[in-house]
Motif scaffolding. Structure first.
Motif, PDB file in Angstrom:
ATOM      1  N   ARG A 193      -3.294  -3.323  -0.008  1.00  0.00           N
ATOM      2  CA  ARG A 193      -3.213  -3.141  -1.458  1.00  0.00           C
ATOM      3  C   ARG A 193      -1.812  -2.716  -1.888  1.00  0.00           C
ATOM      4  NH1 ARG A 193      -7.984  -0.302  -0.390  1.00  0.00           N
ATOM      5  NH2 ARG A 193      -7.053   1.656  -1.065  1.00  0.00           N
ATOM      6  N   LEU A 194      -1.183  -1.833  -1.118  1.00  0.00           N
ATOM      7  CA  LEU A 194       0.175  -1.402  -1.439  1.00  0.00           C
ATOM      8  C   LEU A 194       1.165  -2.558  -1.303  1.00  0.00           C
ATOM      9  CD1 LEU A 194       0.225   2.086   0.291  1.00  0.00           C
ATOM     10  CD2 LEU A 194       0.356   1.658  -2.164  1.00  0.00           C
ATOM     11  N   ALA A 195       1.017  -3.359  -0.258  1.00  0.00           N
ATOM     12  CA  ALA A 195       1.911  -4.505  -0.054  1.00  0.00           C
ATOM     13  C   ALA A 195       1.751  -5.523  -1.183  1.00  0.00           C
ATOM     14  CB  ALA A 195       1.631  -5.160   1.291  1.00  0.00           C
ATOM     15  N   ALA A 236       5.094   4.584   0.350  1.00  0.00           N
ATOM     16  CA  ALA A 236       3.717   4.998   0.630  1.00  0.00           C
ATOM     17  C   ALA A 236       3.174   4.267   1.859  1.00  0.00           C
ATOM     18  CB  ALA A 236       2.821   4.739  -0.580  1.00  0.00           C
ATOM     19  N   MET A 237       3.550   2.997   2.035  1.00  0.00           N
ATOM     20  CA  MET A 237       3.120   2.247   3.210  1.00  0.00           C
ATOM     21  C   MET A 237       3.698   2.879   4.476  1.00  0.00           C
ATOM     22  SD  MET A 237       3.442  -1.660   1.741  1.00  0.00           S
ATOM     23  CE  MET A 237       4.048  -2.245   3.272  1.00  0.00           C
ATOM     24  N   GLN A 238       4.960   3.298   4.421  1.00  0.00           N
ATOM     25  CA  GLN A 238       5.595   3.928   5.582  1.00  0.00           C
ATOM     26  C   GLN A 238       4.952   5.266   5.900  1.00  0.00           C
ATOM     27  OE1 GLN A 238       9.693   4.053   4.444  1.00  0.00           O
ATOM     28  NE2 GLN A 238      10.058   1.919   4.959  1.00  0.00           N
ATOM     29  N   ILE A 239       4.660   6.050   4.879  1.00  0.00           N
ATOM     30  CA  ILE A 239       4.030   7.356   5.089  1.00  0.00           C
ATOM     31  C   ILE A 239       2.631   7.175   5.665  1.00  0.00           C
ATOM     32  CG2 ILE A 239       3.079   9.374   3.896  1.00  0.00           C
ATOM     33  CD1 ILE A 239       5.501   9.155   1.978  1.00  0.00           C
ATOM     34  N   GLU A 240       1.894   6.209   5.134  1.00  0.00           N
ATOM     35  CA  GLU A 240       0.539   5.959   5.629  1.00  0.00           C
ATOM     36  C   GLU A 240       0.567   5.526   7.090  1.00  0.00           C
ATOM     37  OE1 GLU A 240      -3.157   3.788   6.411  1.00  0.00           O
ATOM     38  OE2 GLU A 240      -1.209   2.840   6.239  1.00  0.00           O
ATOM     39  N   ALA A 241       1.539   4.683   7.454  1.00  0.00           N
ATOM     40  CA  ALA A 241       1.676   4.253   8.841  1.00  0.00           C
ATOM     41  C   ALA A 241       2.035   5.447   9.728  1.00  0.00           C
ATOM     42  CB  ALA A 241       2.734   3.158   8.958  1.00  0.00           C
ATOM     43  N   GLN A 295       8.577   1.149  -8.867  1.00  0.00           N
ATOM     44  CA  GLN A 295       7.191   1.159  -8.396  1.00  0.00           C
ATOM     45  C   GLN A 295       7.067   0.433  -7.056  1.00  0.00           C
ATOM     46  OE1 GLN A 295       4.476   2.770  -9.792  1.00  0.00           O
ATOM     47  NE2 GLN A 295       3.569   2.240  -7.830  1.00  0.00           N
ATOM     48  N   ALA A 296       7.788  -0.673  -6.905  1.00  0.00           N
ATOM     49  CA  ALA A 296       7.759  -1.414  -5.639  1.00  0.00           C
ATOM     50  C   ALA A 296       8.309  -0.551  -4.510  1.00  0.00           C
ATOM     51  CB  ALA A 296       8.569  -2.704  -5.770  1.00  0.00           C
ATOM     52  N   ARG A 297       9.400   0.171  -4.761  1.00  0.00           N
ATOM     53  CA  ARG A 297       9.957   1.062  -3.735  1.00  0.00           C
ATOM     54  C   ARG A 297       8.985   2.184  -3.398  1.00  0.00           C
ATOM     55  NH1 ARG A 297      14.657   0.176  -6.784  1.00  0.00           N
ATOM     56  NH2 ARG A 297      14.387   2.159  -7.867  1.00  0.00           N
ATOM     57  N   GLN A 298       8.305   2.727  -4.404  1.00  0.00           N
ATOM     58  CA  GLN A 298       7.328   3.784  -4.157  1.00  0.00           C
ATOM     59  C   GLN A 298       6.160   3.258  -3.323  1.00  0.00           C
ATOM     60  OE1 GLN A 298       6.282   5.232  -8.043  1.00  0.00           O
ATOM     61  NE2 GLN A 298       8.000   6.653  -8.115  1.00  0.00           N
ATOM     62  N   ASP A 299       5.717   2.048  -3.596  1.00  0.00           N
ATOM     63  CA  ASP A 299       4.634   1.446  -2.810  1.00  0.00           C
ATOM     64  C   ASP A 299       5.067   1.257  -1.360  1.00  0.00           C
ATOM     65  OD1 ASP A 299       2.964   1.347  -5.019  1.00  0.00           O
ATOM     66  OD2 ASP A 299       3.472  -0.730  -5.505  1.00  0.00           O
ATOM     67  N   GLU A 300       6.296   0.805  -1.152  1.00  0.00           N
ATOM     68  CA  GLU A 300       6.787   0.606   0.210  1.00  0.00           C
ATOM     69  C   GLU A 300       6.924   1.943   0.941  1.00  0.00           C
ATOM     70  OE1 GLU A 300      10.232  -1.616  -0.832  1.00  0.00           O
ATOM     71  OE2 GLU A 300       9.118  -3.511  -0.920  1.00  0.00           O
TER      72      GLU A 300
END
Length: 66
Positions: A16-18, A50-55, A43-48
């Motif tokens: 969803r973030l991607a 968030a993907m790194q933090i989640e990983a 917003q795109a940078r924040q989503d990316e």
């Protein structure tokens, strides 16, 4: 008392973030430089991020991000 509306997610958080990051970047690409475009890129940078933090949170051992 009001009941919470619950939704079963059909895709993972990472997917969803991607998708959201790609959508924001695509929409920003069609706009002229300005406030809306900068907000979409942010917003795109924040989503990316968030993907790194989640990983990182899901990684074994919780090593610090590099």
């Amino acid at each position: 008392m009001l009941k919470r509306r619950r939704f079963k997610q059909t895709t993972t958080l990472n997917e969803r973030l991607a998708d959201e990051a790609a959508r924001c970047r695509e929409e920003a690409r069609t706009l002229a430089p300005g406030r809306r475009r900068e907000m979409l890129l942010r917003q795109a940078r924040q989503d990316e991020t968030a993907m790194q933090i989640e990983a990182w949170l899901r990684s074994p051992g919780l090593r610090a991000p590099t």
